[in-house]
Enzyme design. Structure first.
Site, mmCIF file in Angstrom:
data_model
loop_
_atom_site.group_PDB
_atom_site.id
_atom_site.type_symbol
_atom_site.label_atom_id
_atom_site.label_comp_id
_atom_site.label_asym_id
_atom_site.label_seq_id
_atom_site.Cartn_x
_atom_site.Cartn_y
_atom_site.Cartn_z
ATOM 1 N N ASP A 1 8.067 69.783 17.648
ATOM 2 C CA ASP A 1 7.056 70.847 17.623
ATOM 3 C C ASP A 1 7.004 71.611 18.950
ATOM 4 O OD1 ASP A 1 5.084 72.368 16.489
ATOM 5 O OD2 ASP A 1 3.463 70.931 16.849
ATOM 6 N N ARG B 1 9.376 84.259 18.591
ATOM 7 C CA ARG B 1 9.348 82.845 18.162
ATOM 8 C C ARG B 1 10.744 82.337 17.818
ATOM 9 N NH1 ARG B 1 4.702 80.417 16.570
ATOM 10 N NH2 ARG B 1 5.864 79.138 15.109
ATOM 11 N N ARG C 1 4.494 80.374 6.505
ATOM 12 C CA ARG C 1 4.711 81.205 7.701
ATOM 13 C C ARG C 1 5.215 82.589 7.282
ATOM 14 N NH1 ARG C 1 6.803 77.480 12.661
ATOM 15 N NH2 ARG C 1 5.188 75.889 12.411
ATOM 16 N N ARG D 1 5.537 78.176 20.834
ATOM 17 C CA ARG D 1 4.821 78.269 22.111
ATOM 18 C C ARG D 1 5.794 78.394 23.277
ATOM 19 N NH1 ARG D 1 1.455 73.190 20.935
ATOM 20 N NH2 ARG D 1 2.813 73.255 19.096
ATOM 21 N N ASN E 1 5.337 74.824 5.813
ATOM 22 C CA ASN E 1 5.974 75.865 6.634
ATOM 23 C C ASN E 1 6.387 77.093 5.813
ATOM 24 O OD1 ASN E 1 7.520 73.418 8.833
ATOM 25 N ND2 ASN E 1 5.658 74.593 9.168
ATOM 26 N N GLU F 1 5.021 52.788 16.284
ATOM 27 C CA GLU F 1 4.446 53.064 17.598
ATOM 28 C C GLU F 1 4.465 54.579 17.757
ATOM 29 O OE1 GLU F 1 3.123 50.858 19.645
ATOM 30 O OE2 GLU F 1 3.647 49.231 18.262
HETATM 31 C C1 IPE Z 1 5.208 70.055 11.680
HETATM 32 O O1 IPE Z 1 4.947 71.046 12.623
HETATM 33 C C2 IPE Z 1 6.445 70.387 10.911
HETATM 34 C C3 IPE Z 1 7.694 70.395 11.676
HETATM 35 C C4 IPE Z 1 7.867 70.013 12.918
HETATM 36 C C5 IPE Z 1 8.840 70.869 10.930
HETATM 37 P P1 IPE Z 1 3.888 72.233 12.358
HETATM 38 O O2 IPE Z 1 3.881 73.054 13.576
HETATM 39 O O3 IPE Z 1 4.203 72.904 11.079
HETATM 40 O O4 IPE Z 1 2.525 71.410 12.192
HETATM 41 P P2 IPE Z 1 1.002 71.860 12.360
HETATM 42 O O5 IPE Z 1 0.783 73.010 11.450
HETATM 43 O O6 IPE Z 1 0.815 72.249 13.792
HETATM 44 O O7 IPE Z 1 0.192 70.643 12.022
HETATM 45 C C1 IPE Z 2 8.430 73.523 15.354
HETATM 46 O O1 IPE Z 2 7.949 74.482 16.232
HETATM 47 C C2 IPE Z 2 9.439 74.074 14.382
HETATM 48 C C3 IPE Z 2 8.990 74.157 12.985
HETATM 49 C C4 IPE Z 2 7.832 73.780 12.536
HETATM 50 C C5 IPE Z 2 9.928 74.716 12.033
HETATM 51 P P1 IPE Z 2 6.797 75.495 15.812
HETATM 52 O O2 IPE Z 2 7.409 76.688 15.203
HETATM 53 O O3 IPE Z 2 5.769 74.799 14.983
HETATM 54 O O4 IPE Z 2 6.189 75.853 17.234
HETATM 55 P P2 IPE Z 2 4.647 76.105 17.577
HETATM 56 O O5 IPE Z 2 3.877 74.908 17.112
HETATM 57 O O6 IPE Z 2 4.226 77.352 16.890
HETATM 58 O O7 IPE Z 2 4.641 76.226 19.079
HETATM 59 MG MG MG Z 3 4.055 73.829 15.407
#
Ligand code: IPE
Ligand code: IPE
Ligand code: MG
Length: 239
Positions: A13, A26, A64, A17, A61, A200
């Protein structure tokens, strides 16, 4: 390290950001994230981890922006093509969990191709969670079991943990020993609920694109210090 996790699962994750901090789109974060995946796979295999499971795309996802989803799917296909030789050289077997039917034909074909070509590999099992949600997975398992009960294939009294396990997408995976989530979020986001019963948990503020060999080794060292009691007392474990 004397205690190595057999199964490491990672919620990768923070790509978005990471990009935002750098004033970039992004998608640039996702691209850099794909590079981090390569390094982590290599180190995990080197460390003799038997199962590495990566959360790549959740059921949620899809919500999005369309453009981001489509770029993520393209990145998945190009990464599979790029990493193919690397998987073969490292004797890694690719598997997936999740409902692949919702993925486009191009994505599915590339996945099936790599899965087929690596299925005889005997090293680390690398599982990508794609269009995956643990509640969806458990719901499907319950439906399949209910159907078998209705058709007298199994009796309700015989339903136990192993029956449920056998009906999950992730039935080939052992329980998760170490679950890592990057980016400072401390939640599970519907990942592997069944398999993390005694995992863990390791949370790090590092954003996924910055997650490197050192970060993974740090998580493994931290795991080494944990005492896993599985309901027993500490004294029972040392005797
Ligand atoms: C979880 O991350 C899914 C993946 C890493 C693929 P998200 O970024 O989608 O999760 P939330 O929405 O912050 O909980
Ligand atoms: C994880 O990074 C990748 C996927 C969920 C596909 P994010 O895209 O969720 O990154 P943030 O949480 O917006 O920073
Ligand atoms: Mg995320």
């Amino acid at each position: 390290m004397n205690k190595l996790p057999e199964h490491v699962a990672i919620i990768m994750d923070g790509n978005g950001r990471w990009a935002k901090q750098k004033g970039k789109q992004r998608f640039i974060g996702h691209k850099k994230g794909a590079k981090a995946v390569r390094e982590v796979i290599e180190v995990a295999a080197e460390q003799q981890i038997k199962f590495l499971t990566l959360f790549a795309f959740s059921c949620d996802n899809w919500n999005r922006p369309e453009e981001e989803v489509s770029l993520l799917m393209k990145l998945l296909v190009s990464s599979l093509k790029k990493e193919f030789n690397h998987l073969i050289e490292n004797n890694i077997q690719l598997k997936t969990i999740g409902d692949l039917n919702k993925l486009s034909l191009t994505v599915r074909e590339e996945l099936y191709h790599v899965i087929e070509k690596t299925k005889k590999n005997t090293g680390m099992v690398l599982t990508l969670a794609l269009n995956y949600g643990a509640q969806e997975e458990i719901t499907n398992a319950v439906k399949a079991i209910a159907d078998k009960v209705k058709n007298n294939i199994i009796s309700p009294e015989k339903v136990d943990q192993s029956t449920i396990n056998e009906h999950l997408y992730s039935r080939f995976l052992p329980p998760v020993d170490l679950l890592i989530r990057t980016s400072g979020e401390e939640r599970i986001s519907n990942f592997l609920l069944w398999h993390i019963a005694y995992a863990e948990l390791y949370f790090t503020k590092t954003l996924w694109p910055d997650f490197s060999k050192e970060n993974l080794l740090e998580a493994l060292i931290n795991f080494n210090k944990r005492e896993r009691r599985f309901g027993k007392t500490s004294e029972q474990l040392t005797n």
